[in-house]
Scaffold this motif. Sequence first.
Motif, PDB file in Angstrom:
ATOM      1  N   ASN A  21       0.858  -1.331   0.087  1.00 43.91           N
ATOM      2  CA  ASN A  21       0.025  -0.067   0.069  1.00 43.91           C
ATOM      3  C   ASN A  21       0.857   1.186  -0.103  1.00 43.91           C
ATOM      4  OD1 ASN A  21      -2.322  -1.456   0.018  1.00 43.91           O
ATOM      5  ND2 ASN A  21      -2.411  -1.722   2.309  1.00 43.91           N
ATOM      6  N   SER A  22       2.098   1.138   0.201  1.00 44.15           N
ATOM      7  CA  SER A  22       3.168   2.439   0.101  1.00 44.15           C
ATOM      8  C   SER A  22       3.879   2.493  -0.978  1.00 44.15           C
ATOM      9  CB  SER A  22       3.896   2.431   1.330  1.00 44.15           C
ATOM     10  OG  SER A  22       2.896   2.324   2.391  1.00 44.15           O
ATOM     11  N   PRO A  23       3.683   2.708  -2.232  1.00 45.96           N
ATOM     12  CA  PRO A  23       4.891   2.675  -3.411  1.00 45.96           C
ATOM     13  C   PRO A  23       6.051   3.359  -2.904  1.00 45.96           C
ATOM     14  CG  PRO A  23       2.584   3.421  -4.275  1.00 45.96           C
ATOM     15  CD  PRO A  23       2.497   3.521  -2.693  1.00 45.96           C
ATOM     16  N   GLY A  24       6.928   2.627  -3.180  1.00 47.55           N
ATOM     17  CA  GLY A  24       8.425   3.230  -2.767  1.00 47.55           C
ATOM     18  C   GLY A  24       8.621   2.821  -1.494  1.00 47.55           C
ATOM     19  N   ALA A  25       7.898   1.810  -0.605  1.00 48.45           N
ATOM     20  CA  ALA A  25       8.441   1.347   0.494  1.00 48.45           C
ATOM     21  C   ALA A  25       9.454   0.027   0.438  1.00 48.45           C
ATOM     22  CB  ALA A  25       7.199   0.531   1.094  1.00 48.45           C
ATOM     23  N   ARG A  26      10.329   0.042   1.412  1.00 47.47           N
ATOM     24  CA  ARG A  26      11.248  -1.076   1.562  1.00 47.47           C
ATOM     25  C   ARG A  26      11.254  -1.766   2.743  1.00 47.47           C
ATOM     26  NH1 ARG A  26      11.290   0.164  -2.953  1.00 47.47           N
ATOM     27  NH2 ARG A  26      13.155   0.573  -4.426  1.00 47.47           N
ATOM     28  N   PHE A  27      11.287  -3.129   2.931  1.00 47.47           N
ATOM     29  CA  PHE A  27      11.388  -3.838   4.189  1.00 47.47           C
ATOM     30  C   PHE A  27      12.925  -3.457   4.711  1.00 47.47           C
ATOM     31  CE2 PHE A  27       8.323  -6.750   2.028  1.00 47.47           C
ATOM     32  CZ  PHE A  27       7.425  -6.386   2.549  1.00 47.47           C
ATOM     33  N   ILE A  28      13.010  -3.528   5.935  1.00 43.17           N
ATOM     34  CA  ILE A  28      14.533  -3.292   6.584  1.00 43.17           C
ATOM     35  C   ILE A  28      14.680  -4.200   7.595  1.00 43.17           C
ATOM     36  CG2 ILE A  28      13.867  -1.595   8.072  1.00 43.17           C
ATOM     37  CD1 ILE A  28      16.777  -0.386   7.422  1.00 43.17           C
ATOM     38  N   ALA A  29      15.896  -4.888   7.501  1.00 41.25           N
ATOM     39  CA  ALA A  29      16.087  -5.847   8.401  1.00 41.25           C
ATOM     40  C   ALA A  29      17.711  -5.478   9.192  1.00 41.25           C
ATOM     41  CB  ALA A  29      16.049  -7.218   8.203  1.00 41.25           C
ATOM     42  N   GLY A  30      18.655  -6.195   8.622  1.00 33.06           N
ATOM     43  CA  GLY A  30      19.953  -5.835   9.134  1.00 33.06           C
ATOM     44  C   GLY A  30      20.301  -4.574   8.317  1.00 33.06           C
ATOM     45  N   GLY A  31      19.800  -4.270   7.079  1.00 30.04           N
ATOM     46  CA  GLY A  31      20.088  -2.953   6.535  1.00 30.04           C
ATOM     47  C   GLY A  31      21.561  -2.942   5.932  1.00 30.04           C
ATOM     48  N   THR A  32      22.478  -3.844   5.881  1.00 29.56           N
ATOM     49  CA  THR A  32      23.833  -3.796   5.470  1.00 29.56           C
ATOM     50  C   THR A  32      24.008  -3.357   4.097  1.00 29.56           C
ATOM     51  OG1 THR A  32      23.985  -5.943   5.104  1.00 29.56           O
ATOM     52  CG2 THR A  32      24.351  -5.417   7.293  1.00 29.56           C
ATOM     53  N   ASN A  33      23.101  -3.578   3.325  1.00 26.23           N
ATOM     54  CA  ASN A  33      23.115  -3.050   2.025  1.00 26.23           C
ATOM     55  C   ASN A  33      22.237  -1.822   1.875  1.00 26.23           C
ATOM     56  OD1 ASN A  33      22.273  -4.232  -1.218  1.00 26.23           O
ATOM     57  ND2 ASN A  33      24.063  -3.028  -0.914  1.00 26.23           N
ATOM     58  N   LEU A  34      21.014  -1.787   2.150  1.00 25.49           N
ATOM     59  CA  LEU A  34      20.003  -0.848   1.922  1.00 25.49           C
ATOM     60  C   LEU A  34      20.508   0.598   2.393  1.00 25.49           C
ATOM     61  CD1 LEU A  34      17.420  -0.010   0.833  1.00 25.49           C
ATOM     62  CD2 LEU A  34      16.257  -0.583   3.032  1.00 25.49           C
ATOM     63  N   LEU A  35      20.951   0.370   3.793  1.00 21.49           N
ATOM     64  CA  LEU A  35      21.360   1.607   4.213  1.00 21.49           C
ATOM     65  C   LEU A  35      22.522   2.540   3.664  1.00 21.49           C
ATOM     66  CD1 LEU A  35      21.096   1.043   8.306  1.00 21.49           C
ATOM     67  CD2 LEU A  35      19.602   2.180   6.576  1.00 21.49           C
ATOM     68  N   ASP A  36      23.458   1.631   3.047  1.00 17.19           N
ATOM     69  CA  ASP A  36      24.635   2.211   2.208  1.00 17.19           C
ATOM     70  C   ASP A  36      23.888   2.933   0.778  1.00 17.19           C
ATOM     71  OD1 ASP A  36      26.486   1.528   3.931  1.00 17.19           O
ATOM     72  OD2 ASP A  36      27.196  -0.170   2.984  1.00 17.19           O
ATOM     73  N   LEU A  37      23.119   2.186   0.441  1.00 17.56           N
ATOM     74  CA  LEU A  37      22.428   2.831  -0.882  1.00 17.56           C
ATOM     75  C   LEU A  37      21.544   3.911  -0.605  1.00 17.56           C
ATOM     76  CD1 LEU A  37      21.647  -0.790  -2.440  1.00 17.56           C
ATOM     77  CD2 LEU A  37      23.302   0.892  -3.213  1.00 17.56           C
ATOM     78  N   MET A  38      20.924   4.014   0.561  1.00 18.52           N
ATOM     79  CA  MET A  38      20.391   5.243   0.987  1.00 18.52           C
ATOM     80  C   MET A  38      20.965   6.302   1.069  1.00 18.52           C
ATOM     81  SD  MET A  38      17.354   3.427   3.266  1.00 18.52           S
ATOM     82  CE  MET A  38      16.638   5.115   4.038  1.00 18.52           C
ATOM     83  N   LYS A  39      22.219   6.370   1.843  1.00 18.48           N
ATOM     84  CA  LYS A  39      22.998   7.280   1.904  1.00 18.48           C
ATOM     85  C   LYS A  39      23.639   7.860   0.712  1.00 18.48           C
ATOM     86  CE  LYS A  39      24.668   5.304   6.409  1.00 18.48           C
ATOM     87  NZ  LYS A  39      25.818   4.666   7.255  1.00 18.48           N
ATOM     88  N   LEU A  40      23.792   7.048  -0.224  1.00 15.52           N
ATOM     89  CA  LEU A  40      24.449   7.594  -1.640  1.00 15.52           C
ATOM     90  C   LEU A  40      23.229   7.898  -2.600  1.00 15.52           C
ATOM     91  CD1 LEU A  40      26.767   4.572  -2.374  1.00 15.52           C
ATOM     92  CD2 LEU A  40      27.250   6.899  -1.776  1.00 15.52           C
ATOM     93  N   GLU A  41      21.954   7.930  -2.117  1.00 17.75           N
ATOM     94  CA  GLU A  41      20.770   8.223  -2.642  1.00 17.75           C
ATOM     95  C   GLU A  41      20.633   7.447  -3.990  1.00 17.75           C
ATOM     96  OE1 GLU A  41      20.129  12.310  -3.089  1.00 17.75           O
ATOM     97  OE2 GLU A  41      20.311  12.878  -1.007  1.00 17.75           O
ATOM     98  N   ILE A  42      20.917   6.246  -3.970  1.00 19.32           N
ATOM     99  CA  ILE A  42      20.547   5.219  -5.012  1.00 19.32           C
ATOM    100  C   ILE A  42      19.125   4.471  -4.892  1.00 19.32           C
ATOM    101  CG2 ILE A  42      21.587   3.096  -6.148  1.00 19.32           C
ATOM    102  CD1 ILE A  42      24.376   3.790  -5.403  1.00 19.32           C
ATOM    103  N   GLU A  43      19.158   4.273  -3.586  1.00 15.55           N
ATOM    104  CA  GLU A  43      17.738   3.986  -3.025  1.00 15.55           C
ATOM    105  C   GLU A  43      17.335   5.086  -2.276  1.00 15.55           C
ATOM    106  OE1 GLU A  43      15.891   1.007  -3.272  1.00 15.55           O
ATOM    107  OE2 GLU A  43      17.194  -0.540  -3.963  1.00 15.55           O
ATOM    108  N   THR A  44      15.909   5.266  -2.605  1.00 13.93           N
ATOM    109  CA  THR A  44      15.476   6.561  -2.017  1.00 13.93           C
ATOM    110  C   THR A  44      13.812   6.241  -1.509  1.00 13.93           C
ATOM    111  OG1 THR A  44      14.559   7.390  -4.186  1.00 13.93           O
ATOM    112  CG2 THR A  44      16.581   8.280  -3.300  1.00 13.93           C
ATOM    113  N   PRO A  45      14.028   5.093  -0.749  1.00 17.88           N
ATOM    114  CA  PRO A  45      12.493   4.692  -0.078  1.00 17.88           C
ATOM    115  C   PRO A  45      11.760   5.758   0.693  1.00 17.88           C
ATOM    116  CG  PRO A  45      14.278   3.700   1.269  1.00 17.88           C
ATOM    117  CD  PRO A  45      15.004   4.547   0.170  1.00 17.88           C
ATOM    118  N   THR A  46      10.479   5.950   0.236  1.00 16.42           N
ATOM    119  CA  THR A  46       9.573   6.828   1.137  1.00 16.42           C
ATOM    120  C   THR A  46       9.316   6.256   2.211  1.00 16.42           C
ATOM    121  OG1 THR A  46       7.743   5.887  -0.064  1.00 16.42           O
ATOM    122  CG2 THR A  46       8.889   7.610  -1.057  1.00 16.42           C
ATOM    123  N   HIS A  47       9.155   4.926   2.593  1.00 20.81           N
ATOM    124  CA  HIS A  47       8.715   4.326   4.076  1.00 20.81           C
ATOM    125  C   HIS A  47       9.562   3.132   4.185  1.00 20.81           C
ATOM    126  CE1 HIS A  47       5.852   3.584   6.859  1.00 20.81           C
ATOM    127  NE2 HIS A  47       5.550   2.517   6.451  1.00 20.81           N
TER     128      HIS A  47
END
Length: 317
Positions: A21-47
């Motif tokens: 129900n939230s376009p652009g949402a991502r699941f987060i658990a350990g975040g060892t890859n996702l958080l790095d990508l968010m810091k570089l603004e390669i991944e830009t999840p809204t939720h």
Amino acid sequence: MKAFTFERAVSRQAAAMAAANSPGARFIAGGTNLLDLMKLEIETPTHLIDVNGLGLDKIEPTAEGGLRIGALVSNTALASDMRVRRDYAVLSRAIVAGASGQLRNKATTGGNLLQRTRCPYFYDTNLACNKRQPGAGCAALGGASRSLGLVGVSDTCIATNPSDMAVAMRLLDANVETLNAQGATRVIPIADFHRLPGATPHIENALTPGELITAVTLPAPTGGTHRYHKVRDRASYAFALVSIALVMQRDGTGRVAVGGVGPKPWRSAMAESLLPNGAKAVAANLLVGARPTHENAFKIPLVERTLAAVMAEARTA
């Protein structure tokens, strides 16, 4: 980092529903890859939806004699589990070959399967990348490609899958169990989980929007000698140029999967049937249709030589 909202999921279906129900949402658990990508603004999840409290952190036997590995089981816990070390040693060896101890303590089974490529052009937002921005082009095709792929690639992408764990899972014929927002479950064979790039390299796996990985199951043990060998530029904390996962039986038959050469762990039933004929025959069949660049053509003989070494080690074990 772009602003985002955050919630802690209270149930598995609630997590899937929130993501759907939230376009652009991502699941987060350990975040060892996702958080790095968010810091570089390669991944830009809204939720972000935290799934750590969903009880998916257990390793349990299955009725068929295999193991069910919860999606939130850490890489460290999985590699050190005595059942895995005894019956699926190739998986334990592959996990220990990846990342660092600190990262393995946080990284999860589901997250490892979903980690994104380490292609340098994917990480450089000043350069064209069809994975990062569909239709932008692929700067790697005419650039530095030493670490990139040569099988399963396309005119739009030559990135490789970075996971060591996935190579062993592919060798073992694992299955990925999922749950969607409607509460429906399904089982995806690991062979079908990662997608080839084709004309849509940004679509990297078979999951639908909001679909949550709940577990990975392993079939009953195959027996045999298990080996995993990773060739890399540094002795540790480096991704594979080529990796070989092998299970060999006493009669010379077995299974082989290769990492570092394509967008998904690479395996061929025809190539495996040639194992008694030696590494040269196996490698030639595995790499049929290879499209190397002038910088990564060395991977073709490297696959053969690495496989030969691993097979020789397995025979003397």
